[in-house]
Scaffold this active site. Structure first.
Site, short mmCIF file in Angstrom:
data_model
loop_
_atom_site.label_atom_id
_atom_site.label_comp_id
_atom_site.label_asym_id
_atom_site.label_seq_id
_atom_site.Cartn_x
_atom_site.Cartn_y
_atom_site.Cartn_z
N SER A 187 11.74 22.42 44.01
CA SER A 187 11.34 20.64 44.19
C SER A 187 10.53 20.02 44.30
O SER A 187 8.98 19.97 44.04
CB SER A 187 11.99 20.48 45.48
OG SER A 187 12.43 20.04 46.18
N TYR A 216 11.51 22.94 54.55
CA TYR A 216 11.99 22.97 52.81
C TYR A 216 9.94 22.37 52.24
O TYR A 216 10.37 23.50 51.18
CB TYR A 216 12.61 22.10 53.26
CG TYR A 216 13.33 21.72 51.88
CD1 TYR A 216 14.66 23.06 51.54
CD2 TYR A 216 12.64 21.31 51.25
CE1 TYR A 216 14.95 22.36 50.67
CE2 TYR A 216 13.48 20.63 49.59
CZ TYR A 216 14.36 21.72 49.43
OH TYR A 216 15.09 21.64 48.09
C1 BGC Z 1 16.34 18.78 48.47
C2 BGC Z 1 17.40 17.25 48.69
C3 BGC Z 1 16.21 15.65 48.37
C4 BGC Z 1 15.58 15.86 46.69
C5 BGC Z 1 15.36 14.72 46.93
C6 BGC Z 1 15.34 18.37 47.41
O1 BGC Z 1 14.41 19.17 47.24
O2 BGC Z 1 16.75 19.78 48.90
O3 BGC Z 1 18.23 17.10 49.79
O4 BGC Z 1 17.85 14.83 48.20
O5 BGC Z 1 15.00 17.26 47.01
O6 BGC Z 1 13.87 14.66 48.01
#
Ligand code: BGC
Length: 286
Positions: free
Chosen positions: A171, A184
């Site tokens: 991410s 996360y």
């Molecule tokens: C998350 C999303 C978020 C995006 C940008 C992703 O890794 O799961 O919820 O919108 O990152 O912030």
């Protein structure tokens, strides 16, 4: 249509038509978390590029069966396997079943992930453990099983010049700190170092290990960030390219990164984020 205020800006719903080369023919691929969102798009994208696909899911089998059906409509083979990727025995069983069915795997996408958001001082140990368990330990278990199979099978140069391709879904939050989502962001930061360390270890075996780092993509995980015009406008303050990402934006890049067209790329993270990691707050200041 753009409104007057944004007349010099592109229409923000325009995204490209998918284009897939048949570069993955004969390469069975396993994708975790493939019944929805980015995982589903990657499963379909890899099938469009010629791969047979294992669709991993958890819970309700129907969405996964729909994905498998779509893959079969594309002329590829598909199977669904339920497995909680945070559980070692479930992951081991999934790989054994997949390999028995398809003979081997050339591609694995460790994609399953979730969010359990909370202000930091209210975050429970259960929320922490759940996110680390699926997003990080789950990717470890998936990656380990994939590498074991790639090593067992060894090179098949008539199928692919690499002996196996592992792609981790990370991410932008492996790089961008994210208040309210400490579990996360930590899991994604962990994926970055895990991915690069595995890549270093298995490169001599010609196994390629990379990551994709999506930004804001239109999927259920972040619905609140895009499903009202106000939320969408706010989101665009974070996206210089001025459109939300579509799952197929990720799938096209993933299909390329696991193909021989991307041979010699290992240990890399490809950000697919419309510029979210370009510090858009600095576009007009600093
Ligand atoms: C998350 C999303 C978020 C995006 C940008 C992703 O890794 O799961 O919820 O919108 O990152 O912030």
């Amino acid at each position: 249509m753009p409104d007057a205020k944004n007349a010099n800006q592109p229409e923000n719903s325009v995204s490209p038509q998918p284009q897939y080369l048949q570069a993955l023919t004969g390469q069975p691929a396993l994708i975790t978390g493939a019944s929805s969102g980015i995982g589903k798009a990657i499963a379909l994208g890899l099938a469009k590029a010629g791969a047979d696909v294992v669709v991993n899911y958890i819970g309700n089998p129907l969405p996964a069966e729909d994905v498998a059906h779509e893959i079969e409509m594309l002329g590829r083979r598909a199977m669904t396997i339920e497995a909680d990727v945070s559980q070692e025995d479930a992951v081991e069983r999934m790989f054994a079943d997949a390999i028995q069915h398809f003979g081997t795997l050339h591609i694995t996408i460790s994609n399953a992930g979730l969010q359990a958001d909370a202000p930091f001082d209210e975050m429970t140990l259960a929320q922490w453990n759940k996110v680390i368990g699926v997003n990080l330990t789950g990717q470890f278990l998936t990656a380990r099983a994939a590498v074991r199979e790639f090593k067992r099978r060894g090179p098949q140069p008539e199928i692919s010049v690499a002996s196996g391709k592992l792609l981790c879904t990370s991410s932008v939050h492996q790089e961008i700190p994210w208040a309210g989502h400490v579990n996360y962001a930590t899991s994604k930061g962990g994926i970055n170092m895990m991915m690069r360390s595995i890549a270093q270890e298995v490169a001599p075996l010609r196994i390629r290990v990379n990551a994709i780092a999506p930004g804001a993509i239109r999927t259920p995980i972040n619905r609140a960030a895009w499903d009202t015009p106000q939320a969408y406008d706010r989101l665009m303050g974070l996206v210089p390219y001025l459109r939300i990402g579509e799952p197929d934006d990720i799938a096209r890049a993933a299909a390329w990164l696991v193909s021989d067209a991307a041979d010699y790329i290992t240990g890399a993270t490809l950000y697919i984020d419309g510029g979210m990691t370009l510090y858009p707050g600095f576009a007009t200041g600093g």
